[in-house]
Design an enzyme around this catalytic site. Structure first.
Site, PDB file in Angstrom:
ATOM      1  N   TYR A 180      95.479  35.229 -40.312  1.00 49.09           N
ATOM      2  CA  TYR A 180      95.451  36.547 -40.967  1.00 49.09           C
ATOM      3  C   TYR A 180      95.228  36.448 -42.480  1.00 49.09           C
ATOM      4  O   TYR A 180      94.346  37.121 -43.028  1.00 49.09           O
ATOM      5  CB  TYR A 180      96.757  37.285 -40.677  1.00 49.09           C
ATOM      6  CG  TYR A 180      96.843  38.629 -41.357  1.00 49.09           C
ATOM      7  CD1 TYR A 180      96.126  39.718 -40.877  1.00 49.09           C
ATOM      8  CD2 TYR A 180      97.622  38.813 -42.492  1.00 49.09           C
ATOM      9  CE1 TYR A 180      96.187  40.954 -41.509  1.00 49.09           C
ATOM     10  CE2 TYR A 180      97.697  40.043 -43.132  1.00 49.09           C
ATOM     11  CZ  TYR A 180      96.972  41.111 -42.630  1.00 49.09           C
ATOM     12  OH  TYR A 180      97.023  42.335 -43.257  1.00 49.09           O
ATOM     13  N   LYS A 201      91.923  37.752 -44.790  1.00 47.71           N
ATOM     14  CA  LYS A 201      91.910  38.738 -45.878  1.00 47.71           C
ATOM     15  C   LYS A 201      91.253  38.136 -47.129  1.00 47.71           C
ATOM     16  O   LYS A 201      90.622  38.854 -47.910  1.00 47.71           O
ATOM     17  CB  LYS A 201      93.325  39.240 -46.171  1.00 47.71           C
ATOM     18  CG  LYS A 201      93.895  40.111 -45.042  1.00 47.71           C
ATOM     19  CD  LYS A 201      93.076  41.384 -44.823  1.00 47.71           C
ATOM     20  CE  LYS A 201      93.608  42.278 -43.725  1.00 47.71           C
ATOM     21  NZ  LYS A 201      92.780  43.472 -43.471  1.00 47.71           N
TER      22      LYS A 201
HETATM   23  P1  NAP Z   1      98.407  48.710 -37.198  1.00 44.80           P
HETATM   24  O1  NAP Z   1      99.382  49.824 -37.182  1.00 44.80           O
HETATM   25  O2  NAP Z   1      98.550  47.593 -36.230  1.00 44.80           O
HETATM   26  O3  NAP Z   1      96.956  49.343 -37.087  1.00 44.80           O
HETATM   27  C1  NAP Z   1      95.836  48.537 -36.903  1.00 44.80           C
HETATM   28  C2  NAP Z   1      94.733  49.420 -36.374  1.00 44.80           C
HETATM   29  O4  NAP Z   1      93.557  48.604 -36.180  1.00 44.80           O
HETATM   30  C3  NAP Z   1      95.066  50.024 -35.002  1.00 44.80           C
HETATM   31  O5  NAP Z   1      94.554  51.339 -34.932  1.00 44.80           O
HETATM   32  C4  NAP Z   1      94.321  49.120 -34.038  1.00 44.80           C
HETATM   33  O6  NAP Z   1      93.960  49.732 -32.827  1.00 44.80           O
HETATM   34  C5  NAP Z   1      93.091  48.857 -34.870  1.00 44.80           C
HETATM   35  N1  NAP Z   1      92.292  47.748 -34.339  1.00 44.80           N
HETATM   36  C6  NAP Z   1      92.667  46.476 -34.098  1.00 44.80           C
HETATM   37  N2  NAP Z   1      91.637  45.784 -33.569  1.00 44.80           N
HETATM   38  C7  NAP Z   1      90.592  46.645 -33.495  1.00 44.80           C
HETATM   39  C8  NAP Z   1      89.261  46.540 -33.036  1.00 44.80           C
HETATM   40  N3  NAP Z   1      88.763  45.397 -32.512  1.00 44.80           N
HETATM   41  N4  NAP Z   1      88.451  47.613 -33.126  1.00 44.80           N
HETATM   42  C9  NAP Z   1      88.922  48.772 -33.638  1.00 44.80           C
HETATM   43  N5  NAP Z   1      90.179  48.955 -34.051  1.00 44.80           N
HETATM   44  C10 NAP Z   1      91.001  47.883 -33.984  1.00 44.80           C
HETATM   45  O7  NAP Z   1      98.388  47.996 -38.624  1.00 44.80           O
HETATM   46  P2  NAP Z   1      98.370  48.538 -40.132  1.00 44.80           P
HETATM   47  O8  NAP Z   1      99.441  47.830 -40.863  1.00 44.80           O
HETATM   48  O9  NAP Z   1      98.307  50.016 -40.166  1.00 44.80           O
HETATM   49  O10 NAP Z   1      97.004  47.910 -40.631  1.00 44.80           O
HETATM   50  C11 NAP Z   1      96.004  48.671 -41.271  1.00 44.80           C
HETATM   51  C12 NAP Z   1      95.336  47.804 -42.322  1.00 44.80           C
HETATM   52  O11 NAP Z   1      96.256  47.510 -43.382  1.00 44.80           O
HETATM   53  C13 NAP Z   1      94.854  46.440 -41.820  1.00 44.80           C
HETATM   54  O12 NAP Z   1      93.600  46.133 -42.395  1.00 44.80           O
HETATM   55  C14 NAP Z   1      95.901  45.484 -42.348  1.00 44.80           C
HETATM   56  O13 NAP Z   1      95.421  44.161 -42.493  1.00 44.80           O
HETATM   57  C15 NAP Z   1      96.191  46.129 -43.680  1.00 44.80           C
HETATM   58  N6  NAP Z   1      97.436  45.703 -44.310  1.00 44.80           N
HETATM   59  C16 NAP Z   1      98.619  45.998 -43.715  1.00 44.80           C
HETATM   60  C17 NAP Z   1      99.794  45.589 -44.341  1.00 44.80           C
HETATM   61  C18 NAP Z   1     101.118  45.910 -43.745  1.00 44.80           C
HETATM   62  O14 NAP Z   1     102.137  45.433 -44.312  1.00 44.80           O
HETATM   63  N7  NAP Z   1     101.199  46.655 -42.661  1.00 44.80           N
HETATM   64  C19 NAP Z   1      99.756  44.878 -45.548  1.00 44.80           C
HETATM   65  C20 NAP Z   1      98.530  44.590 -46.105  1.00 44.80           C
HETATM   66  C21 NAP Z   1      97.379  45.012 -45.478  1.00 44.80           C
HETATM   67  P3  NAP Z   1      94.944  49.710 -31.517  1.00 44.80           P
HETATM   68  O15 NAP Z   1      95.937  50.811 -31.732  1.00 44.80           O
HETATM   69  O16 NAP Z   1      93.999  49.958 -30.392  1.00 44.80           O
HETATM   70  O17 NAP Z   1      95.585  48.366 -31.483  1.00 44.80           O
END
Ligand code: NAP
Length: 263
Positions: free
Chosen positions: A187, A191
């Site tokens: 991961y 990034k």
């Molecule tokens: P999340 O709740 O797990 O959401 C991830 C989303 O991506 C879900 O809608 C998931 O769909 C979708 N997804 C995964 N694989 C996919 C694919 N092959 N095609 C289309 N959609 C796909 O996570 P989140 O934390 O909100 O993450 C959103 C962004 O923020 C990501 O880029 C993550 O790296 C970034 N981020 C998060 C954090 C944190 O602390 N949470 C920190 C830094 C950056 P499904 O529902 O079908 O699984």
């Protein structure tokens, strides 16, 4: 809301009179919150979801300014179908938020500690690293390439890649950075690669109408980290929405909730 596009060759296309934003992976988590907030501003929001039903449920709860689009960022046919649908049904695209990502490709329910352990350079499964890069890196290139023709047609357009401070080489090279023990080849490195791709698109597009950004939400409680994050999705979405709405932010920049981040 939708007008006939007189410039379309078949007279079949339509043009939204509102700017159109497409958020990938918007059925839950930060993507859902970003989509909700963009819809509350001036956007018609396309809610990307690999499972259409989940996307439709999310779009319905956002309201009339939202519409679900099936998109699996690892599936080229799905990407082409989404791009065609956006052109044919909405006729424009002003903002692309590349938000969809996975933290690992192991069994569901891994704790954050298990996720970090699975990404360690010495033991990480190559298949798992490939799966993570397929979504978080190659998916972003493929989706962006497919949607660039529409973005080029917008008066001004933006691409916001949702990145993370854990991908910063500069931060992780500093022994004082508290999260550096989690800098694995899965991961976190995906990034880092996303940051490189962001800069690459930004440089190529800097003389065009399209500005390109990497934006981090901060450590947010979502399914991605098994809800171990310390921020709410409202807090985590703030920087992404700020960058998406900002009028004159410099293209090719990387920011987090507390301001500029080093690459
Ligand atoms: P999340 O709740 O797990 O959401 C991830 C989303 O991506 C879900 O809608 C998931 O769909 C979708 N997804 C995964 N694989 C996919 C694919 N092959 N095609 C289309 N959609 C796909 O996570 P989140 O934390 O909100 O993450 C959103 C962004 O923020 C990501 O880029 C993550 O790296 C970034 N981020 C998060 C954090 C944190 O602390 N949470 C920190 C830094 C950056 P499904 O529902 O079908 O699984």
């Amino acid at each position: 809301m939708i007008q006939q596009n007189e410039t379309s060759n078949a007279g079949y296309n339509t043009i939204s009179d509102k700017p159109v934003a497409f958020v990938t992976g918007a059925n839950q988590g930060i993507g859902f919150q970003v989509a909700t907030e963009l819809a509350a501003h001036r956007f018609l929001v396309l809610v990307g979801s690999r499972n259409l039903e989940n996307g439709e449920t999310a779009a319905k709860s956002i309201g009339t300014n939202a519409c679900a689009i099936q998109l699996d960022v690892t599936d080229q046919a799905s990407i082409h179908a989404a791009a065609d649908r956006i052109r044919n049904e909405f006729g424009r695209l002003d903002l692309l938020v590349n938000n969809a990502a996975i933290s690992n490709a192991g069994a569901p329910g891994r704790s954050l500690e298990e996720m970090i352990a699975s990404g360690r350079a010495s033991v990480s499964s190559i298949d798992e690293v490939r799966a993570v890069f397929e979504t978080n890196v190659f998916g972003v290139i493929a989706v962006t390439q497919a949607l660039l023709p529409l973005l080029r047609e917008a008066p001004t357009a933006k691409i916001v890649n949702v990145s993370s401070g854990v991908g910063s080489l500069t931060l992780n090279a500093d022994p004082a950075f508290p999260y550096r023990s989690g800098f694995g080849v899965g991961y976190a490195a995906s990034k880092t690669a996303l940051n490189a791709i962001t800069l690459s698109f930004a440089i190529e597009l800097e003389s065009t109408n399209i500005r390109v950004y990497a934006a981090s939400p901060g450590f947010t409680a979502t399914a991605l980290n098994n809800f171990a994050g310390t921020e709410t999705i409202e807090e985590g979405s703030r920087n992404i929405v700020r960058v998406a709405l900002e009028e004159n932010g410099p293209t090719g920049s990387f920011s987090g909730p507390d301001g500029a981040l080093p690459w």
